[in-house]
Design an enzyme around this catalytic site. Structure first.
Site: not given
Length: 288
Positions: A48, A66, A75-76, A196, A214-215, A223-224
């Site tokens: 990201q 992305n 996005c964590g 996702n 991840e999308r 991925c958070g």
């Protein structure tokens, strides 16, 4: 010439989730979708790209791109990264961050380079995820890969945690070729905004292992939002309690689905890798 030409960036990661940070608080425009894709294609690899922009009733704002150039709402791991950067420069230990998923609150953790982000309340309604058809119970929807009588993957839990997630429950996350199935499931017609895709293995009442496609980014070390989605789905289906450690290829995150208000609190580390400036040649033909 693109406004990003020669602009500084900071390369970071959250558990190996590759984050490229660009500070635009001077009012410079955010990247276009084509520019974000061009940066990645130039060899400056990221999962990201996240901007730091002036706050809108918050301390800062962010946009998330992305590596395929598409934009994401949440996005964590990246939110922890930009929060840590701003905390380091401001001396604050609490920030509010405006995102397309809504305002997020980040607090400094007790361990060095650790941040907790309040990811808000998960959404379980089929229209909110969204799905292309009605499912009254999104704890397990009718979706499978493989033969009808012997599916390879089936009956995922689905949830929106700022973006759509589908979690398939398996006995071994490495027993399935997520690199092969991930693109098919991400783009399945049931997900009008794509999704996702995660494989989750519950190892105890307070722990699970996760692997994520991840999308818009593909296979990722962490991925958070997927960790949050898997944690709340595990609790919602009775597989775990509300406080779990989610272990991804990049390492563990702690996720607490807080009972009084259903907010998700995600805690994990960040790492600052290096700094640089964007080569103007990246943006040839992609001027904003």
């Amino acid at each position: 010439m693109s406004a990003l030409a020669n602009r500084p960036f900071i390369k970071m990661n959250g558990l190996g989730n590759e984050i490229l940070v660009v500070d635009l608080r001077d009012g410079a425009p955010a990247p276009t979708n084509a520019e974000a894709r061009a940066i990645h294609d130039s060899g400056l690899v990221f999962d990201q790209l996240m901007t730091i922009e002036p706050g809108r009733g918050t301390d800062i704002s962010t946009r998330i791109f992305n590596n395929d150039g598409s934009e994401s709402s949440a996005c964590g791991n990246g939110t922890r990264c930009i929060a840590w950067l701003v905390m380091q420069e401001s001396g604050k230990d609490l920030l509010t961050i405006n995102s397309k998923a809504g305002p997020l609150v980040a607090t400094a953790g007790t361990a060095p380079r650790t941040i907790t982000v309040d990811m808000g309340v998960p959404r379980f309604g089929w229209q909110d995820i969204p799905l292309s058809e009605e499912f009254r119970d999104t704890r397990a929807i009718e979706l499978q890969i493989g033969p009808i009588d012997a599916p390879v993957l089936h009956s995922p839990s689905v949830v929106n945690v700022g973006n759509p997630h589908a979690i398939f429950w398996v006995d071994d996350v490495e027993a399935h070729d997520l690199g092969r199935f991930g693109p098919l499931l991400e783009n399945h017609p049931i997900f009008p905004e794509r999704a996702n895709i995660s494989l989750a293995h519950v190892t105890s009442k307070d722990a699970l292992t996760l692997k994520v496609w991840e999308r818009g980014a593909g296979l990722t070390r962490a991925c958070g939002t997927a960790a949050c989605a898997a944690a709340v789905s595990a609790a919602r289906t009775g597989r775990t309690g509300r406080s779990v450690t989610v272990t991804l290829p990049g390492g563990p995150l702690h996720v607490l689905w807080r009972e009084p208000d259903d907010h998700i609190l995600m805690t994990g580390p960040v790492e600052r890798e290096f700094e640089g400036r964007f080569d103007p040649a990246i943006f040839a033909g992609n001027a904003a």
